[in-house]
Design an enzyme around this catalytic site. Structure first.
Site, mmCIF file in Angstrom:
data_model
loop_
_atom_site.group_PDB
_atom_site.id
_atom_site.type_symbol
_atom_site.label_atom_id
_atom_site.label_comp_id
_atom_site.label_asym_id
_atom_site.label_seq_id
_atom_site.Cartn_x
_atom_site.Cartn_y
_atom_site.Cartn_z
ATOM 1 N N SER A 145 42.091 80.051 40.343
ATOM 2 C CA SER A 145 40.634 80.120 40.259
ATOM 3 C C SER A 145 40.103 80.483 41.637
ATOM 4 O O SER A 145 40.658 80.048 42.656
ATOM 5 C CB SER A 145 40.060 78.754 39.868
ATOM 6 N N TYR A 158 40.145 69.673 40.067
ATOM 7 C CA TYR A 158 40.376 71.049 39.614
ATOM 8 C C TYR A 158 40.953 71.913 40.739
ATOM 9 O O TYR A 158 41.947 72.611 40.551
ATOM 10 C CB TYR A 158 39.051 71.625 39.108
HETATM 11 N N1 LIG Z 1 35.929 80.963 33.002
HETATM 12 C C1 LIG Z 1 35.908 80.916 34.313
HETATM 13 O O1 LIG Z 1 34.861 81.171 34.927
HETATM 14 C C2 LIG Z 1 37.146 80.577 35.077
HETATM 15 C C3 LIG Z 1 37.080 80.631 36.480
HETATM 16 C C4 LIG Z 1 38.227 80.349 37.206
HETATM 17 C C5 LIG Z 1 39.403 80.025 36.565
HETATM 18 N N2 LIG Z 1 39.430 79.966 35.182
HETATM 19 C C6 LIG Z 1 40.711 79.625 34.562
HETATM 20 O O2 LIG Z 1 40.991 80.533 33.510
HETATM 21 C C7 LIG Z 1 41.866 79.925 32.587
HETATM 22 C C8 LIG Z 1 41.364 80.165 31.187
HETATM 23 O O3 LIG Z 1 40.140 79.452 31.006
HETATM 24 P P1 LIG Z 1 38.899 80.063 30.230
HETATM 25 O O4 LIG Z 1 37.808 80.201 31.199
HETATM 26 O O5 LIG Z 1 39.294 81.227 29.433
HETATM 27 O O6 LIG Z 1 38.498 78.808 29.319
HETATM 28 P P2 LIG Z 1 38.533 78.597 27.740
HETATM 29 O O7 LIG Z 1 38.220 77.160 27.552
HETATM 30 O O8 LIG Z 1 37.663 79.595 27.054
HETATM 31 O O9 LIG Z 1 40.038 78.893 27.359
HETATM 32 C C9 LIG Z 1 41.058 78.008 27.704
HETATM 33 C C10 LIG Z 1 42.025 77.865 26.538
HETATM 34 O O10 LIG Z 1 43.066 76.974 26.934
HETATM 35 C C11 LIG Z 1 43.330 76.116 25.850
HETATM 36 N N3 LIG Z 1 43.920 74.869 26.325
HETATM 37 C C12 LIG Z 1 43.290 73.812 26.914
HETATM 38 N N4 LIG Z 1 44.166 72.848 27.172
HETATM 39 C C13 LIG Z 1 45.368 73.296 26.778
HETATM 40 C C14 LIG Z 1 46.659 72.751 26.791
HETATM 41 N N5 LIG Z 1 46.890 71.508 27.258
HETATM 42 N N6 LIG Z 1 47.693 73.484 26.301
HETATM 43 C C15 LIG Z 1 47.468 74.729 25.800
HETATM 44 N N7 LIG Z 1 46.250 75.295 25.730
HETATM 45 C C16 LIG Z 1 45.210 74.575 26.219
HETATM 46 C C17 LIG Z 1 41.991 75.888 25.182
HETATM 47 O O11 LIG Z 1 42.154 75.463 23.826
HETATM 48 C C18 LIG Z 1 41.361 77.265 25.292
HETATM 49 O O12 LIG Z 1 41.662 78.047 24.163
HETATM 50 C C19 LIG Z 1 41.956 78.450 32.986
HETATM 51 O O13 LIG Z 1 43.163 78.240 33.687
HETATM 52 C C20 LIG Z 1 40.770 78.273 33.888
HETATM 53 O O14 LIG Z 1 40.960 77.229 34.805
HETATM 54 C C21 LIG Z 1 38.338 80.228 34.434
#
Ligand SMILES: NC(=O)c1ccc[n+]([C@@H]2O[C@H](COP(=O)([O-])OP(=O)(O)OC[C@H]3O[C@@H](n4cnc5c(N)ncnc54)[C@H](O)[C@@H]3O)[C@@H](O)[C@H]2O)c1
Length: 301
Positions: A145, A158
């Site tokens: 992230s 986080y």
């Molecule tokens: N969206 C942002 O702005 C952002 C920014 C920085 C980093 N991220 C990172 O991107 C990645 C994806 O997140 P996103 O933003 O798409 O969120 P999201 O919540 O839309 O998708 C995350 C997915 O992970 C699944 N998940 C959660 N816990 C889990 C587990 N224990 N085992 C398997 N699957 C699990 C959820 O069901 C969901 O489908 C994450 O690692 C998040 O930290 C996101």
């Protein structure tokens, strides 16, 4: 890895957001995709979307914080496809409201680090030995992230998990390079996803019970957010990292990074000034032992 057509990918957290974006972008380049998610229903729905592109897909319910479930995921993927060329350790969770490190409960740390860091380690543990055994180039994408590039007050659990993913991945990347396995660290900025609703999926036995959840914002204006060590102010609302990105676009950035075997994929402009200041302060943090110990030397027997 420039020729993706016909390869197989496993993407965790692919039932939503960035994982779904990666899965669909890969499918668009001719890759078959194992869609893994703790949520079986959303995994099934995305697998259906992948199939609609003409690629093969398998939905697997797997909680990445549980090694046995990630091993079972690898078993299913190899049984169905015979080989896995791309692994995206992308599943991740975040908590709302943001909370101070001292208000973050033990269960909070366990849950966030369990998914965000151990999920990545489990992915390497279950897949890398098998990836090494099949011929041809492979690639791993680990989702970090952009918050690990800053001093993200209110996000200690986080950023601890993501900072650990950074260093774990950079060490592993050196090792993997000797095994014909590339590695990309993905740093998303603000991507429009369901990440703020992560806690809906939080297991009952990992709920935040031991501390009252006090929003970090309650401390602001009480000396809690006056700036940080680098003198940088708290993040401005118009920070370029906060310009929302569509997860499908994030997915195509990832595919490009895989094809170019790039170590870093950053979805938004990096906070270069802050990172430079941090590095310069770290470099300047060294003081020769003689000077640091000047007083101690006087009292040392
Ligand atoms: N969206 C942002 O702005 C952002 C920014 C920085 C980093 N991220 C990172 O991107 C990645 C994806 O997140 P996103 O933003 O798409 O969120 P999201 O919540 O839309 O998708 C995350 C997915 O992970 C699944 N998940 C959660 N816990 C889990 C587990 N224990 N085992 C398997 N699957 C699990 C959820 O069901 C969901 O489908 C994450 O690692 C998040 O930290 C996101």
């Amino acid at each position: 890895m420039d020729a993706l057509e016909g390869k197989t990918a496993v993407v965790t957290g692919a039932g939503s957001g960035i994982g779904r974006g990666i899965a669909l972008a890969l499918a668009g380049h001719g890759v078959h995709v194992v869609v893994a998610d703790v949520n079986q229903d959303t995994a099934e729905a995305v697998a259906e979307e992948v199939r609609a592109t003409g690629r093969r897909s398998l939905a697997v319910a797997a909680d990445v914080s549980d090694l046995a479930q990630v091993e079972a995921l690898a078993d299913r993927a190899y049984a169905e496809f015979g080989s896995v060329e791309i692994l995206a350790n992308n599943a991740g969770v975040s908590m709302r409201p943001y909370r101070a490190s001292w208000d973050t409960s033990y269960e909070d740390y366990q849950w966030v680090i369990g998914v965000n860091l151990w999920g990545v380690i489990h992915g390497h543990h279950a897949f890398v030995p098998r990836m090494r055994e099949t011929p041809g180039p492979k690639h791993i994408v680990n989702t970090s992230s952009m918050s690990s590039m800053r001093d993200a007050a209110g996000l200690a659990a986080y950023t601890a998990s993501k900072g650990a993913v950074d260093h774990y991945s950079l060490a592993a990347a050196e090792e993997l390079a000797t095994q014909n396995i590339g590695l990309t660290l993905l740093f998303p900025g603000f991507v429009r996803t369901d990440i703020s609703k992560s806690e809906q999926l939080r297991p009952a036995d990992q709920q935040s019970e031991s501390r009252h959840v006090k929003p970090y914002s309650d401390y602001l204006g009480q000396g809690g957010n006056e700036g940080n060590w680098s003198g940088a102010p708290a993040m401005a609302a118009d920070d370029p990292m906060l310009v929302p990105l569509d997860p499908i676009d994030a997915g195509s950035m990832v595919v490009r990074a895989i094809r170019e075997n790039r170590r870093f994929c950053v979805t938004h402009p990096t906070p270069a000034e802050l990172m430079r200041t941090r590095t310069e302060l770290m470099i300047g943090g060294y003081e020769p032992l003689g000077q640091s110990n000047a007083v101690l030397n006087d009292v040392r027997p």
